[in-house]
Scaffold this motif. Sequence first.
Motif, PDB file in Angstrom:
ATOM      1  N   TYR A 155       0.827  -1.206   0.000  1.00  0.00           N
ATOM      2  CA  TYR A 155       0.000   0.000   0.000  1.00  0.00           C
ATOM      3  C   TYR A 155       0.859   1.254   0.000  1.00  0.00           C
ATOM      4  O   TYR A 155       1.641   1.493   0.921  1.00  0.00           O
ATOM      5  N   TYR A 156       0.753   2.053  -1.045  1.00  0.00           N
ATOM      6  CA  TYR A 156       1.274   3.410  -1.102  1.00  0.00           C
ATOM      7  C   TYR A 156       0.080   4.346  -1.231  1.00  0.00           C
ATOM      8  O   TYR A 156      -0.796   4.138  -2.081  1.00  0.00           O
ATOM      9  N   LYS A 157       0.041   5.369  -0.419  1.00  0.00           N
ATOM     10  CA  LYS A 157      -1.075   6.299  -0.471  1.00  0.00           C
ATOM     11  C   LYS A 157      -0.829   7.338  -1.556  1.00  0.00           C
ATOM     12  O   LYS A 157       0.100   8.128  -1.473  1.00  0.00           O
ATOM     13  N   THR A 158      -1.661   7.308  -2.575  1.00  0.00           N
ATOM     14  CA  THR A 158      -1.587   8.285  -3.661  1.00  0.00           C
ATOM     15  C   THR A 158      -2.867   9.105  -3.648  1.00  0.00           C
ATOM     16  O   THR A 158      -3.958   8.543  -3.816  1.00  0.00           O
ATOM     17  N   PRO A 159      -2.790  10.418  -3.436  1.00  0.00           N
ATOM     18  CA  PRO A 159      -4.013  11.237  -3.393  1.00  0.00           C
ATOM     19  C   PRO A 159      -4.821  11.112  -4.671  1.00  0.00           C
ATOM     20  O   PRO A 159      -4.268  10.940  -5.770  1.00  0.00           O
ATOM     21  N   ASP A 160      -6.126  11.196  -4.527  1.00  0.00           N
ATOM     22  CA  ASP A 160      -7.036  11.035  -5.656  1.00  0.00           C
ATOM     23  C   ASP A 160      -7.208  12.361  -6.390  1.00  0.00           C
ATOM     24  O   ASP A 160      -8.309  12.915  -6.483  1.00  0.00           O
ATOM     25  N   ILE A 161      -6.110  12.895  -6.883  1.00  0.00           N
ATOM     26  CA  ILE A 161      -6.125  14.107  -7.688  1.00  0.00           C
ATOM     27  C   ILE A 161      -5.230  13.868  -8.905  1.00  0.00           C
ATOM     28  O   ILE A 161      -4.510  12.878  -8.982  1.00  0.00           O
ATOM     29  N   GLU A 162      -5.286  14.791  -9.852  1.00  0.00           N
ATOM     30  CA  GLU A 162      -4.576  14.575 -11.117  1.00  0.00           C
ATOM     31  C   GLU A 162      -3.070  14.524 -10.905  1.00  0.00           C
ATOM     32  O   GLU A 162      -2.507  15.251 -10.080  1.00  0.00           O
ATOM     33  N   THR A 163      -2.433  13.656 -11.672  1.00  0.00           N
ATOM     34  CA  THR A 163      -0.979  13.532 -11.670  1.00  0.00           C
ATOM     35  C   THR A 163      -0.509  13.430 -13.117  1.00  0.00           C
ATOM     36  O   THR A 163      -1.278  12.976 -13.982  1.00  0.00           O
ATOM     37  N   PRO A 164       0.692  13.889 -13.441  1.00  0.00           N
ATOM     38  CA  PRO A 164       1.162  13.745 -14.826  1.00  0.00           C
ATOM     39  C   PRO A 164       1.079  12.300 -15.291  1.00  0.00           C
ATOM     40  O   PRO A 164       1.490  11.377 -14.583  1.00  0.00           O
ATOM     41  N   SER A 165       0.529  12.096 -16.470  1.00  0.00           N
ATOM     42  CA  SER A 165       0.357  10.738 -16.984  1.00  0.00           C
ATOM     43  C   SER A 165       1.689  10.180 -17.451  1.00  0.00           C
ATOM     44  O   SER A 165       2.605  10.923 -17.824  1.00  0.00           O
ATOM     45  N   TYR A 166       1.796   8.859 -17.435  1.00  0.00           N
ATOM     46  CA  TYR A 166       2.994   8.177 -17.923  1.00  0.00           C
ATOM     47  C   TYR A 166       2.635   6.738 -18.263  1.00  0.00           C
ATOM     48  O   TYR A 166       1.603   6.218 -17.829  1.00  0.00           O
ATOM     49  N   LEU A 167       3.500   6.110 -19.039  1.00  0.00           N
ATOM     50  CA  LEU A 167       3.368   4.696 -19.358  1.00  0.00           C
ATOM     51  C   LEU A 167       4.664   3.999 -18.985  1.00  0.00           C
ATOM     52  O   LEU A 167       5.749   4.452 -19.360  1.00  0.00           O
ATOM     53  N   GLN A 218      22.635  13.873 -15.941  1.00  0.00           N
ATOM     54  CA  GLN A 218      23.050  14.344 -14.634  1.00  0.00           C
ATOM     55  C   GLN A 218      21.852  14.952 -13.912  1.00  0.00           C
ATOM     56  O   GLN A 218      20.882  15.385 -14.515  1.00  0.00           O
ATOM     57  N   GLY A 219      21.949  15.000 -12.581  1.00  0.00           N
ATOM     58  CA  GLY A 219      20.844  15.517 -11.784  1.00  0.00           C
ATOM     59  C   GLY A 219      19.746  14.491 -11.581  1.00  0.00           C
ATOM     60  O   GLY A 219      19.817  13.354 -12.065  1.00  0.00           O
ATOM     61  N   CYS A 220      18.707  14.904 -10.882  1.00  0.00           N
ATOM     62  CA  CYS A 220      17.564  14.016 -10.630  1.00  0.00           C
ATOM     63  C   CYS A 220      16.382  14.849 -10.184  1.00  0.00           C
ATOM     64  O   CYS A 220      16.487  16.067  -9.972  1.00  0.00           O
ATOM     65  N   MET A 221      15.246  14.194 -10.027  1.00  0.00           N
ATOM     66  CA  MET A 221      14.040  14.814  -9.484  1.00  0.00           C
ATOM     67  C   MET A 221      13.540  13.972  -8.320  1.00  0.00           C
ATOM     68  O   MET A 221      13.644  12.743  -8.346  1.00  0.00           O
ATOM     69  N   LEU A 222      12.996  14.643  -7.311  1.00  0.00           N
ATOM     70  CA  LEU A 222      12.300  13.972  -6.214  1.00  0.00           C
ATOM     71  C   LEU A 222      10.820  14.292  -6.344  1.00  0.00           C
ATOM     72  O   LEU A 222      10.437  15.465  -6.453  1.00  0.00           O
ATOM     73  N   ALA A 223       9.984  13.249  -6.357  1.00  0.00           N
ATOM     74  CA  ALA A 223       8.533  13.417  -6.418  1.00  0.00           C
ATOM     75  C   ALA A 223       7.940  13.031  -5.073  1.00  0.00           C
ATOM     76  O   ALA A 223       8.133  11.895  -4.611  1.00  0.00           O
ATOM     77  N   ARG A 224       7.244  13.988  -4.454  1.00  0.00           N
ATOM     78  CA  ARG A 224       6.582  13.730  -3.165  1.00  0.00           C
ATOM     79  C   ARG A 224       5.070  13.845  -3.376  1.00  0.00           C
ATOM     80  O   ARG A 224       4.567  14.900  -3.757  1.00  0.00           O
ATOM     81  N   TYR A 225       4.368  12.740  -3.116  1.00  0.00           N
ATOM     82  CA  TYR A 225       2.945  12.675  -3.424  1.00  0.00           C
ATOM     83  C   TYR A 225       2.046  13.056  -2.250  1.00  0.00           C
ATOM     84  O   TYR A 225       0.853  13.284  -2.455  1.00  0.00           O
ATOM     85  N   ASN A 226       2.562  13.115  -1.051  1.00  0.00           N
ATOM     86  CA  ASN A 226       1.710  13.229   0.133  1.00  0.00           C
ATOM     87  C   ASN A 226       2.009  14.488   0.939  1.00  0.00           C
ATOM     88  O   ASN A 226       3.120  15.014   0.899  1.00  0.00           O
ATOM     89  N   ASP A 227       1.005  14.915   1.708  1.00  0.00           N
ATOM     90  CA  ASP A 227       1.225  16.047   2.606  1.00  0.00           C
ATOM     91  C   ASP A 227       1.957  15.561   3.857  1.00  0.00           C
ATOM     92  O   ASP A 227       1.999  14.346   4.132  1.00  0.00           O
ATOM     93  N   PRO A 228       2.542  16.463   4.628  1.00  0.00           N
ATOM     94  CA  PRO A 228       3.363  16.057   5.781  1.00  0.00           C
ATOM     95  C   PRO A 228       2.612  15.253   6.841  1.00  0.00           C
ATOM     96  O   PRO A 228       3.240  14.524   7.612  1.00  0.00           O
ATOM     97  N   SER A 229       1.272  15.356   6.887  1.00  0.00           N
ATOM     98  CA  SER A 229       0.520  14.644   7.922  1.00  0.00           C
ATOM     99  C   SER A 229       0.335  13.158   7.621  1.00  0.00           C
ATOM    100  O   SER A 229      -0.088  12.389   8.484  1.00  0.00           O
ATOM    101  N   THR A 230       0.666  12.725   6.407  1.00  0.00           N
ATOM    102  CA  THR A 230       0.512  11.313   6.028  1.00  0.00           C
ATOM    103  C   THR A 230       1.506  10.451   6.798  1.00  0.00           C
ATOM    104  O   THR A 230       2.659  10.829   6.986  1.00  0.00           O
ATOM    105  N   LYS A 231       1.048   9.287   7.247  1.00  0.00           N
ATOM    106  CA  LYS A 231       1.931   8.362   7.960  1.00  0.00           C
ATOM    107  C   LYS A 231       3.117   7.983   7.071  1.00  0.00           C
ATOM    108  O   LYS A 231       2.954   7.689   5.886  1.00  0.00           O
ATOM    109  N   ASP A 232       4.306   7.965   7.666  1.00  0.00           N
ATOM    110  CA  ASP A 232       5.513   7.755   6.889  1.00  0.00           C
ATOM    111  C   ASP A 232       5.502   6.431   6.130  1.00  0.00           C
ATOM    112  O   ASP A 232       5.958   6.353   4.976  1.00  0.00           O
ATOM    113  N   PHE A 233       4.976   5.363   6.746  1.00  0.00           N
ATOM    114  CA  PHE A 233       5.106   4.036   6.132  1.00  0.00           C
ATOM    115  C   PHE A 233       4.208   3.853   4.914  1.00  0.00           C
ATOM    116  O   PHE A 233       4.363   2.873   4.163  1.00  0.00           O
TER     117      PHE A 233
END
Length: 417
Positions: A240-252, A386-401
């Motif tokens: 289980y990963y919590k992904t908010p039910d809002i739009e996210t960039p599409s990908y395949l 070179q370089g990278c991106m970090l994607a964070r899907y959740n607000d700070p109140s979400t349980k870490d696990f």
Amino acid sequence: TNHREKQSAKRKTRAWREELPTQFQTAPMATRLLIHLPAPTAAAVPTTSPRLRKTAAALTASYRRHRPRLAVLAGAAPSGGAVAPAAPAGENRGAGLTPAEAQRLEEFLKADLPHLFDDVGIDRSAYDDRVRFRDPITRYDDIDGYLANIRLLKVIFRPDFYLHDVKQTGPYEITTRWTMVMKFSLLPWKPELVFTGLSIMGVNPQNLKFCSHVDIWDSIQNNEYFSFEGLVEVFKQLRYYKTPDIETPSYLVLKKAANYEVRKYPPFAVAEAKGEKLTGSSGFNNVTGYIFGKNASSEKIAMTTPVFTQASDDKLSDVSIQIALPMNKDLNSLPAPNTEAVTLRKVEGGIAAVKKFSGRPEEEIVAKKEKELRSQLLKDGLKPQQGCMLARYNDPSTKDFVKRNEVLIWLNDFTLE
């Protein structure tokens, strides 16, 4: 009268025999009563890796044990009709498919396989009744089991199937590359399972129908049935990963390896501000202020996920923070920002390698994940930028696990093999 009837019967028999193929006329009586369909040779069964040679041999042996024991004249049309043309009677098929036959089978699969899980379904007539299906955790030995497995997947997982490539890879072998995305509807959080790989389709030389189907998953090493590694892979994806039910960039997902995914992103627009570090929040208020109405037209724009932070240098120090804008927006239709701290930019998209992880995305953890991903990409012969991106899907109140975090590295010159 009896003598005339016997002579007439002999003449009819001689005429009937003269119409048969030469090899049938001279064959012993036992052979005339039973003509076997040829079993697939080793060339008709996938042997693309040493681990699959045993599977290939087993498929060939199984086909010989179960081949239909029917009186069939060489070249006769199979019951139900064939999609591909049958081999002419008496033709030596040892050389493999002709270019025209291979092209027709490839074009058929390109048209047929996209219907694998929709209401149309695949064309049953293109498969032998004794078609052998194998993947790492399931197997079926006839067309009914093969189709039953497809129906079961439709009910439980509602799969989406994406076909990337079809090509001939052996004398009687066609290989497809695909992505399958499934939602497991029986669990409350409906996890998304992604599998990518190859399907190696053996072709029966006699009727040009598919007589074997072996799936190879990219994410595991042991693809033989029954693969405990394959079962573990399935259970890993139920996490289980919590992904908010809002739009996210599409990908395949083009390829799912053991520890990362290769995704294809279309272009999308972002609101961007200067940041301090990958895991920081500096600049976040500026970009959220823009979508909440601090723009030239006071327009409120729908929130999306994730929040991206991008480091454009190899030291991960030149950082910006970004929020993806809704896909129905383009740069020409967006209001201008009220502040110079925010810029609007089009991300060109492309191919990215992605490593997913949970927990609190601290700077040391993110740097470690980036290093692990880059090392694995280089080991696999890929070309990370070179370089990278970090994607964070959740607000700070979400349980870490249950948090969903991802490290993305854009790739150069990626091609599917």
